[in-house]
Design a protein around this motif. Structure first.
Motif, mmCIF file in Angstrom:
data_model
loop_
_atom_site.group_PDB
_atom_site.id
_atom_site.type_symbol
_atom_site.label_atom_id
_atom_site.label_comp_id
_atom_site.label_asym_id
_atom_site.label_seq_id
_atom_site.Cartn_x
_atom_site.Cartn_y
_atom_site.Cartn_z
ATOM 1 N N GLN A 92 0.792 -1.223 0.000
ATOM 2 C CA GLN A 92 0.000 0.000 0.000
ATOM 3 C C GLN A 92 0.832 1.284 0.000
ATOM 4 O O GLN A 92 0.407 2.295 -0.545
ATOM 5 N N GLU A 93 2.025 1.276 0.602
ATOM 6 C CA GLU A 93 2.772 2.514 0.783
ATOM 7 C C GLU A 93 3.543 2.919 -0.479
ATOM 8 O O GLU A 93 4.762 2.940 -0.520
ATOM 9 N N GLN A 94 2.807 3.240 -1.536
ATOM 10 C CA GLN A 94 3.405 3.727 -2.777
ATOM 11 C C GLN A 94 2.384 4.617 -3.483
ATOM 12 O O GLN A 94 1.185 4.546 -3.205
ATOM 13 N N PRO A 95 2.836 5.500 -4.387
ATOM 14 C CA PRO A 95 1.906 6.401 -5.069
ATOM 15 C C PRO A 95 0.774 5.655 -5.765
ATOM 16 O O PRO A 95 0.974 4.541 -6.274
ATOM 17 N N VAL A 96 -0.416 6.274 -5.794
ATOM 18 C CA VAL A 96 -1.601 5.634 -6.362
ATOM 19 C C VAL A 96 -1.379 5.246 -7.817
ATOM 20 O O VAL A 96 -1.747 4.143 -8.249
ATOM 21 N N GLU A 97 -0.741 6.138 -8.600
ATOM 22 C CA GLU A 97 -0.559 5.843 -10.024
ATOM 23 C C GLU A 97 0.382 4.661 -10.237
ATOM 24 O O GLU A 97 0.219 3.873 -11.176
ATOM 25 N N VAL A 98 1.388 4.503 -9.349
ATOM 26 C CA VAL A 98 2.290 3.347 -9.435
ATOM 27 C C VAL A 98 1.539 2.084 -9.026
ATOM 28 O O VAL A 98 1.663 1.026 -9.656
ATOM 29 N N MET A 99 0.738 2.197 -7.975
ATOM 30 C CA MET A 99 -0.056 1.071 -7.493
ATOM 31 C C MET A 99 -1.005 0.566 -8.578
ATOM 32 O O MET A 99 -1.157 -0.653 -8.783
ATOM 33 N N GLU A 100 -1.645 1.471 -9.297
ATOM 34 C CA GLU A 100 -2.568 1.077 -10.356
ATOM 35 C C GLU A 100 -1.842 0.342 -11.471
ATOM 36 O O GLU A 100 -2.336 -0.661 -11.998
ATOM 37 N N PHE A 101 -0.656 0.844 -11.855
ATOM 38 C CA PHE A 101 0.129 0.169 -12.892
ATOM 39 C C PHE A 101 0.529 -1.228 -12.441
ATOM 40 O O PHE A 101 0.350 -2.211 -13.178
ATOM 41 N N ASN A 102 1.074 -1.323 -11.233
ATOM 42 C CA ASN A 102 1.498 -2.628 -10.723
ATOM 43 C C ASN A 102 0.338 -3.611 -10.667
ATOM 44 O O ASN A 102 0.465 -4.777 -11.047
ATOM 45 N N THR A 103 -0.803 -3.113 -10.195
ATOM 46 C CA THR A 103 -1.979 -3.970 -10.062
ATOM 47 C C THR A 103 -2.447 -4.473 -11.420
ATOM 48 O O THR A 103 -2.761 -5.663 -11.581
#
Length: 621
Positions: free
Chosen positions: A265-276
């Motif tokens: 969870q502790e990462q920028p939202v836009e990076v999280m969306e890409f990773n997901t």
């Protein structure tokens, strides 16, 4: 038993040149194990023998998890396995996996579904399904075969991309573990940076923008194996799963380290969306295994809730036989006589998919006492399951949801009131007609749900909404519209307060109702910081739905197939209102709807025995 002994048995068991003939298993708790005979020259056809054992008294064996089809979709029985000297037809992908696992000097003992089960015997198939839990739990190791090495080769190294991807998994896991153990930031590691470096370019292109190793990872993660239903329980129940692609192998443990690091969870939202999005194809396998490892698959009360959770969690996985969407998860449950969580009927391939889905839906409803299962039923849509009743969940179809029904309580604290029907394809439950649709938005026959299409739909909905002079709950019409278009919930599926989206909704509405043409408006909304926050949520809910106005003046977000005159019904035990259509005396469930002012028990029958008795019986077809 050594290979020489097995080889001497071949002539006794089968005559050469004929098709292999299965012998009936001695009892319901026996399985066959495949003895792959050694071949140091890797020749074809593969030679093997089948031996029967009680499932609780097997020698040390491994199990194979694979798909019948190749990456090209070829699933024909085009290859030959010489089993006890006779010909047994298998698929190309099965042969490739067996060839990869065969040893040069000694037998390899395996359980492989396509070979160890007589697939032509429906009764045996049904019985063997009940043993899957024991088979994969007892196997000393499980090979997760995702296919041959990729045909695309990296120009610089000359290696298949998938080989680079498998090596990347290992190196990435080592980097993550080392950085976590030393207290360093995982996201600052060079391999993590390589992974996310081209994420923005990827949004406008494809995986070719990545480095060869990340392209290889994409290749491995998007093999057909990840999307198949049966492999979910095979992974979740196994002790030592190992991912194998071509000549490369990697422990599932290392794969888990990589996946968990990417979705922390502790990462920028836009990076999280890409990773997901990158790893979304792998979620089924990790989610269920994680539930088991963390105790999330323990006893859940009442019975039926666990079944519904697993069915929902595995719903988008694929199975060639729609009945396997049920039978393929039975490994997560003990025998029906000893496991109260097992509310499923005994496996029976003579039953039609519609009959099976109706049986399971009814079992969940009657055991849980609520209608949560119906929140993904859209009876007016054409299902992939022939003759499926409108109230039975189509586990074979992707659900139209994007909300969590647990946060609503339309029928208050009531429990479902159910009555047996002579026809098991009918469901008799009690409820009350609380409203009906006076007006629904006119939509084109086909909607692509592009950004521009969403703008046109929203403009039309706002046009007829803004004609309302007031709203029954005393909310402003604008507030009711803002809430309804989001299904009363945010992107995390939590209950939405009006203040939470007020600023971004106002920015969105200002652009939407402005003078610009559709294309310009879409550009401003979907690329503007504030308007996009609201549009991001609203666009996910818009798909497959329409907005209407009820006779009592409520706004209603309803299934796209809803017509004017369809009724709004509150069933006892339901967390959501439902659209119901009655024609020629037959009532069909159209699907759940969102109506601000009906979602929290405002119109529910609360504990009044006489009022409950006077509720209407609905026989749903």
């Amino acid at each position: 038993m050594n290979s020489q002994h097995l080889s001497s048995m071949e002539a006794k068991n089968q005559e050469p040149g004929i098709d292999y003939q299965y012998k009936s298993l001695k009892d319901d708790t026996s399985i066959r194990l495949l003895y792959l005979h050694p071949d140091s020259l890797n020749q074809l056809p593969i030679k093997a023998s089948l031996l029967e054992y009680p499932v609780n008294a097997c020698p040390n064996f491994g199990a194979l998890s694979y798909t019948w089809a190749t990456e090209d979709g070829v699933a024909t029985l085009s290859r030959e396995l010489l089993c006890d000297g006779a010909s047994l037809k298998i698929t190309q992908n099965c042969e490739a996996a067996l060839k990869r696992l065969r040893r040069p000097r000694e037998d390899q003992v395996l359980w492989v579904d396509a070979v160890c089960i007589d697939q032509s015997n429906l009764e045996e198939r049904s019985l063997q399904i009940g043993l899957m839990r024991q088979i994969y739990s007892q196997a000393s190791w499980v090979a997760l075969w995702v296919g041959e090495s990729s045909s695309t080769v990296d120009e610089e190294s000359g290696l298949p991309l998938s080989d680079l991807g498998m090596d990347y998994i290992h190196d990435f896991a080592v980097e993550i573990a080392e950085r976590m153990n030393s207290g360093r930031n995982v996201s600052e590691g060079p391999l993590y940076q390589e992974f996310i470096k081209d994420r923005q370019a990827f949004q406008h292109s494809n995986s070719k923008v990545f480095t060869p190793r990340v392209r290889g990872l994409w290749d491995v993660f998007h093999r057909k194996w990840w999307g198949r239903l049966w492999v979910i329980q095979e992974v979740a129940l196994s002790k030592e799963p190992t991912l194998i692609c071509g000549s490369k192998a990697e422990t599932f443990h290392n794969l888990k380290i990589v996946i968990e690091a990417l979705i922390r969870q502790e990462q920028p939202v836009e990076v999280m969306e890409f990773n997901t999005n990158f790893i979304a194809s792998t979620f089924h396998q990790f989610h269920i295994r994680h539930m088991i490892e963390t105790g999330g698959m323990g006893k859940i009360s009442p019975p039926g809730i666990k079944a519904l959770r697993i069915l929902n969690a595995t719903r988008n996985a694929k199975a060639s036989d729609p009945r396997d969407k049920i039978y393929g998860i039975l490994g997560f449950f003990g025998p029906s006589g000893t496991d109260p969580e097992n509310i499923f009927p005994e496996p029976d391939y003579k039953k039609t998919p519609a009959e099976l889905y109706a049986d399971v839906s009814r079992a969940i409803i009657t055991n849980t006492g609520n209608l949560d299962a119906l929140s993904s039923c859209y009876g007016f849509f054409r299902s992939s399951i022939p003759d499926l009743p409108s109230w039975a969940v189509s586990w074979n179809d992707t659900p139209l949801k994007y909300f969590d029904d647990e946060i609503f309580n339309a029928a208050g604290a009531s429990s479902v009131i159910y009555e047996d029907s002579n026809d098991k394809l009918h469901l008799r439950i009690k409820g009350s007609r609380v409203d009906s649709l006076k007006l629904t938005g006119v939509l084109p026959d086909s909607i692509g749900y592009s950004n521009e299409a969403c703008i046109e739909i929203w403009r039309y909905w706002w046009k007829f909404t803004s004609t309302l002079e007031s709203y029954p709950t005393k909310d402003t019409v604008s507030d009711a519209f803002q809430d309804t278009l989001c299904w009363g919930s945010d992107l995390n599926y939590h209950r939405l307060g009006l203040a939470e989206y007020k600023e971004t909704f106002n920015a969105w509405l200002k652009v939407l109702t402005g003078p610009d043409d559709t294309a310009t408006t879409a550009n401003h909304i979907f690329n503007g910081k504030e308007p996009f926050k609201y549009a991001h949520r609203a666009s996910s809910i818009t798909w497959g739905r329409n907005m209407g106005i009820t006779d009592k003046g409520y706004l209603a977000l309803v299934p796209i197939t809803t017509k004017s005159g369809d009724e709004i019904v509150l069933f006892q035990g339901a967390k959501l209102p439902f659209v119901v259509r009655t024609e020629d005396g037959k009532s069909k469930l159209g699907g759940p709807c969102y109506i601000r002012g009906m979602m929290d028990g405002e119109l529910a029958i609360h504990g009044d025995a006489k009022a409950v008795d006077e509720l209407e019986w609905f026989t749903l077809w």
